[in-house]
Design an enzyme around this catalytic site. Structure first.
Site, PDB file in Angstrom:
ATOM      1  N   GLU A 114       0.188  -1.512   5.557  1.00 37.21           N
ATOM      2  CA  GLU A 114       1.249  -1.059   6.458  1.00 37.21           C
ATOM      3  C   GLU A 114       0.996   0.358   6.918  1.00 37.21           C
ATOM      4  OE1 GLU A 114       5.137   0.848   7.536  1.00 37.21           O
ATOM      5  OE2 GLU A 114       3.712   1.367   5.957  1.00 37.21           O
TER       6      GLU A 114
ATOM      7  N   ASP B 289       0.817  -1.215   0.000  1.00 37.79           N
ATOM      8  CA  ASP B 289       0.000   0.000   0.000  1.00 37.79           C
ATOM      9  C   ASP B 289       0.849   1.263   0.000  1.00 37.79           C
ATOM     10  OD1 ASP B 289       0.805  -0.799   2.600  1.00 37.79           O
ATOM     11  OD2 ASP B 289      -0.630   0.587   3.492  1.00 37.79           O
TER      12      ASP B 289
END
Length: 484
Positions: free
Chosen positions: A146, A79
């Site tokens: 994350e 991400d």
């Protein structure tokens, strides 16, 4: 859309990074990137697993003659932080990133670039697809979310991993090897409020704070940059105390782990006080801009006449809210006594929003010392308790204790010195690296974090240095060849 980066070297890394910029991957909306990366592994004929939380694991056998080497886990997160300038029309869940070459750097037009952690993902993909590199068993671990709480690392089952060495490729200074990181904790505070109808003798204004650099709330917290929520609260506090201002709404910050760059508030002022209100806040705005003239020279504070709001937040709650926000810790709390220049403990007053009768305040607390984290938690909790607000702390994740005797650290020091003629710096970082979580459940892993040079992550000014990507790749390739 520029394709200039496809001409950069190392070609395999930049080609894969370009592919990543075409696939939307904001935190919490990773379906497309997960499908893309898992499809990449399957097309190569490699063992590919998508676990129950959304992490992708791709395994590649050792090259001939390297079968007895320790398995290496190449770890990066899928991400990216979805930050954009206020005037930029961009849907991170649908639109590609418009990346382009700007001199010695690659950046994006008006949005975050996603080099954090797209460069790590691209490098792992380049290793997986290579038919010429020499290495032992490779396990590429691509974690999810994350940037939004390290969900992937927290949900990873340790028995899934087969490698013995973990190379986290999520650091942002080429030539530095990171062997420790801070833990983190989310704080969410809430004030419930009723609305009151405003009388006819009030005039409406919109107050805007913009132009701040922002940045990563861990990596950049020591740079003294302005926090839009703190600046806004300072202005509102003055307006309320001196001019009888009433607050109708507030909206500042977008992510816990980004220093807030923009904030907006709608207010109402007694019409008789509008002249002194505007003049007084203009003077205060000038003082704040002067204070931040070096750290944030583009800071813009606007007080603009607007339609008078029909309803405002009840007065008693506004008093408690403004006092609490003024006193709320923000920035560096303590520097490390063990490592020069390293922040030990900090807090980021990340978000302040009023919606449907609730003002929500979100902070991200960080520390590499557990007891200091607990102290900061108690400090913030006590403050908001006194202010009559609810406080919940969750989403905590552990830090990563440095191991200066790490075998892979010693080998990578040797490789870097031999290849580049200088010794790499050994550091810990005031940010949450997934190493802390993964190492907590798999304590036998030997771990290092490194990467190319990235500046202004988590902001639309994010950029990655082109030359550093080449050095990062060469270092990774040689490390895999020389790994024990």
């Amino acid at each position: 859309m520029s394709t200039d980066i496809l001409r950069l070297e190392p070609h395999a890394v930049w080609r894969n990074f370009y592919s990543l910029t075409r696939v939307p991957r904001p935190s919490g909306h990773e379906e497309k990137i997960r499908e893309f990366v898992s499809g990449f592994g399957r097309k190569l004929g490699l063992e590919t697993i998508v676990d129950e939380v959304g992490n992708v694991i791709i395994r590649k056998p050792a090259t001939s003659g390297m079968e007895k080497r320790k398995g290496v886990i190449l770890q990066a997160h899928l991400d990216m932080v979805p930050e954009k300038n206020g005037d930029k029309l961009h849907d991170f869940a649908r639109d590609p990133i418009d990346a382009f070459v700007d001199g010695d750097w690659v950046r994006a037009r008006g949005t975050t670039l996603g080099a954090d952690n797209g460069m790590g993902v691209a490098a792992a993909m380049a290793v997986l697809e290579s038919t010429t590199l020499r290495h032992g068993f490779i396990e590429a671990l691509f974690t999810c979310e994350e940037e939004a709480g390290m969900t992937g690392a927290i949900g990873l089952k340790p028995d899934l991993l087969k490698g013995e060495i973990l190379l986290n490729m999520d650091s942002e200074d080429e030539g530095e090897l990171f062997i420790g990181c801070a833990g983190g904790l989310d704080g969410t505070m809430t004030f419930s409020y009723s609305e009151e109808r405003i009388s006819a003798d009030y005039t409406g204004f919109v107050i805007r704070v913009s132009g701040l650099k922002g940045g990563h709330s861990g990596m950049d917290i020591h740079l003294g940059r302005g926090n839009a929520n703190k600046i806004m609260n300072r202005i509102l506090y003055e307006g309320h105390a001196r001019y009888g201002m009433r607050l109708a709404s507030i909206d500042g910050g977008t992510l816990r782990n980004a220093i807030p760059r923009e904030a907006t508030a709608t207010v109402a002022v007694p019409t008789a006080n509008t002249g002194t209100f505007y003049e007084g806040l203009s003077i205060l705005a000038g003082k704040i801009k002067h204070e931040l003239s070096t750290a944030d020279p583009e800071l813009c504070i606007e007080v603009v006449p607007a339609g008078t709001p029909e309803m405002v937040i009840e007065a008693g709650v506004v008093v408690r809210l403004l006092n609490a926000l003024y006193a709320c810790p923000d920035g560096v709390m303590r520097m490390s006594s063990d490592m020069a220049g390293l922040v030990e403990t900090s807090s980021n007053l990340a978000m302040v929003t009023s919606v449907h009768g609730v003002v929500t305040i979100k902070c991200l607390l960080r520390s590499s010392v557990d007891s200091a984290m607990e102290d900061l938690k108690a400090m913030i909790g006590s403050l908001f308790d006194l202010a009559g607000a609810g406080a919940v702390f969750d989403g905590g994740y552990p830090g990563w204790k440095p191991n200066p005797d790490s075998p892979i650290l010693k080998r990578m020091q040797e490789v870097y010195t031999s290849k580049f003629g200088k010794t790499p710096e050994i550091k810990a970082v005031h940010a949450g690296l997934e190493c802390g979580i993964i190492g907590g459940t798999s304590p036998s892993l030997d771990m290092i974090s490194f990467g190319p040079t990235i500046r202004y992550p988590h902001s639309p000014d994010e950029k990655v240095n082109i030359a550093s990507v080449g050095k990062f790749w060469d270092f990774l390739v040689e490390t895999l060849r020389m790994a024990p």
